[in-house]
Design an enzyme around this catalytic site. Structure first.
Site, short mmCIF file in Angstrom:
data_model
loop_
_atom_site.label_atom_id
_atom_site.label_comp_id
_atom_site.label_asym_id
_atom_site.label_seq_id
_atom_site.Cartn_x
_atom_site.Cartn_y
_atom_site.Cartn_z
NE ARG A 258 -3.84 -2.26 2.17
CZ ARG A 258 -4.78 -2.58 3.04
NH1 ARG A 258 -4.97 -1.79 4.08
NH2 ARG A 258 -5.51 -3.66 2.90
NE ARG A 273 -1.54 5.46 8.77
CZ ARG A 273 -2.85 5.30 8.56
NH1 ARG A 273 -3.28 4.96 7.37
NH2 ARG A 273 -3.71 5.48 9.55
CD GLU A 345 -9.02 -1.44 10.07
OE1 GLU A 345 -8.98 -2.30 9.18
OE2 GLU A 345 -9.17 -0.22 9.85
CB SER A 348 -11.98 -4.58 8.48
OG SER A 348 -11.32 -4.76 7.24
NE ARG A 385 -2.26 -1.41 11.31
CZ ARG A 385 -3.06 -0.44 10.87
NH1 ARG A 385 -4.23 -0.23 11.46
NH2 ARG A 385 -2.72 0.31 9.85
#
Length: 420
Positions: A258, A273, A345, A348, A385
């Site tokens: 990403r 991140r 987070e 999800s 993460r």
């Protein structure tokens, strides 16, 4: 793409969804107009083509002395048919462009609003408390010789890192635990490609509002995926699935990429991140009637993982304006990160209803013999993460970290000890 029949027959449903997302309502009217133009153009073309076929038979049966004039008329008619076909093709493309820009219709009960308008469904586990100054995951990772950000930046730039020693082993242990849970739940494991063609990336809805997050290799016309969901969704492209024996469920393991465009100076410390990470992703192809129950099933698997790892977390119902293009509903599971005094987070799960399947032409055949789009759902079961919450939650005063019992068989350690 959304269902054209839904757009045509109940446009207010689509408008309401756009309003809840904070997206353009005018786009719905543009799509309705484009659909009407498309259907009119197709009808005009088909009428002319039928006329051409009938005229062709007339020419074939005509006397020789009349054929020359009739052939000239046939040529003129052929030109009109060709022009009508071009108009119909252009109208089809226009409708696909406009309707394709409308994100999935949000489900009833999804909160309206943006990023901060989520609804907390539940909080699970006691917030960790320490009788010593808590270290953050990077300080712990450096004490354990498990995370090396400095050399990651030296080799690849900012937001890259090395997982080393017990850090690398911890990531593999997480993936192995997740894979074991997925296998027990009936998922077929896949190691997926991380480079995909543009039609696959577009079909999953990742080239819409968040296209700037995606790495593109222009020379090869391939995209690097930010989740194995993309390859898993494309796995059955242009296929008719037999779901008579139940859903098709896959667990994709891949490296993910990403760009983190627009994140600026946010979360620059550590591995929260980053540009590259590992992930184990669940993916289901299912009858649309069973999609909401499957969504709860994926969420339960995620919660089971976090509970077994001893992490405190909350489950939130993401607001419509914070949903991705393909998601009709998304639940985020956020773990408590002690040094940030906040939930962050970790995972999800999204119900994409028939949105991706329509774009990728993935269908099932019903009892009546007709085909219809399937529903697709996804949910993360382990990712890099998670190491952040694990290290911080289970740390001890001397910088060591207690390994959750469920990970010990995969890791071969009970405690991660600082390296002298």
């Amino acid at each position: 793409m959304i269902d054209p029949v839904l757009l045509r027959e109940t446009p207010d449903v689509v408008r309401a969804s756009q309003e809840r997302r904070g997206a353009s309502v005018e786009l719905v009217d543009e799509a309705i107009a484009a659909d009407a133009a498309r259907r009119a153009a197709i009808s005009g073309f088909e009428t002319l083509r039928a006329e051409q076929n009938a005229f062709g038979k007339q020419v074939a049966q005509a006397p020789k002395d009349e054929k020359a004039a009739l052939v000239a008329q046939a040529q003129e008619l052929a030109a009109r048919v060709k022009n009508a076909q071009s108009v119909a093709s252009d109208a089809e493309a226009r409708f696909a462009e406009v309707a394709g820009a409308i994100p999935n219709i949000v489900l009833d009960g999804v909160p309206a609003g943006g990023e901060d308008d989520f609804v907390t469904l539940r909080e699970v586990g006691a917030i960790p408390a320490f009788d010593f100054p808590a270290r953050d995951h990077l300080e712990l990772g450096e004490l354990l010789d498990a995370i090396d950000m400095e050399r990651g930046a030296k080799v690849s730039g900012a937001r890259f890192y090395f997982l080393k020693g017990v850090g690398a082993r911890l990531e593999f242990a997480l993936v192995q635990l997740g894979l074991q849970r997925a296998l027990e739940a009936g998922f077929t494991p896949l190691i997926t490609p991380t480079l995909v063609r543009p039609d696959i990336m577009a079909g999953t809805g990742f080239l819409g509002a968040h296209a700037d997050e995606v790495y593109y290799l222009e020379r090869d016309e391939l995209f690097l995926t930010g989740t194995s969901e993309v390859a898993l969704a494309g796995y059955h492209k242009d296929e008719i699935l037999d779901l008579s024996a139940g859903p098709k469920r896959y667990a994709g393991i891949s490296t993910c990429y990403r760009r983190e465009a627009g994140s600026g100076g946010k979360d620059t410390r550590g591995i929260i991140r980053v540009h590259q990470f590992q992930k184990l992703e669940m993916f289901s192809y299912i009858d649309p009637a069973d999609a909401e129950a499957e969504h709860e099933r994926l969420l339960a698997l995620q919660e089971g993982m976090l509970q077994s790892l001893g992490l405190s977390y909350r489950v939130i119902d993401t607001a419509a304006g914070d949903l991705g293009t393909s998601a009709a509903r998304k639940f985020d599971v956020e773990a408590w990160v002690p040094t940030q005094d906040a939930y962050r987070e970790l995972t999800s799960t999204s119900n994409c209803t028939t949105f991706q399947a329509r774009r990728l032409d993935i269908r099932q055949r019903g009892d009546d013999g007709k085909t219809a789009p399937v529903a697709t759902l996804n949910g993360t079961l382990a990712t890099t993460r998670w190491i952040v919450a694990l290290l911080e939650t289970h740390q001890r005063a001397d910088g060591s970290v207690v390994v959750p019992e469920v990970l010990r068989p995969f890791l071969g350690l009970d405690v991660l000890e600082p390296v002298a």
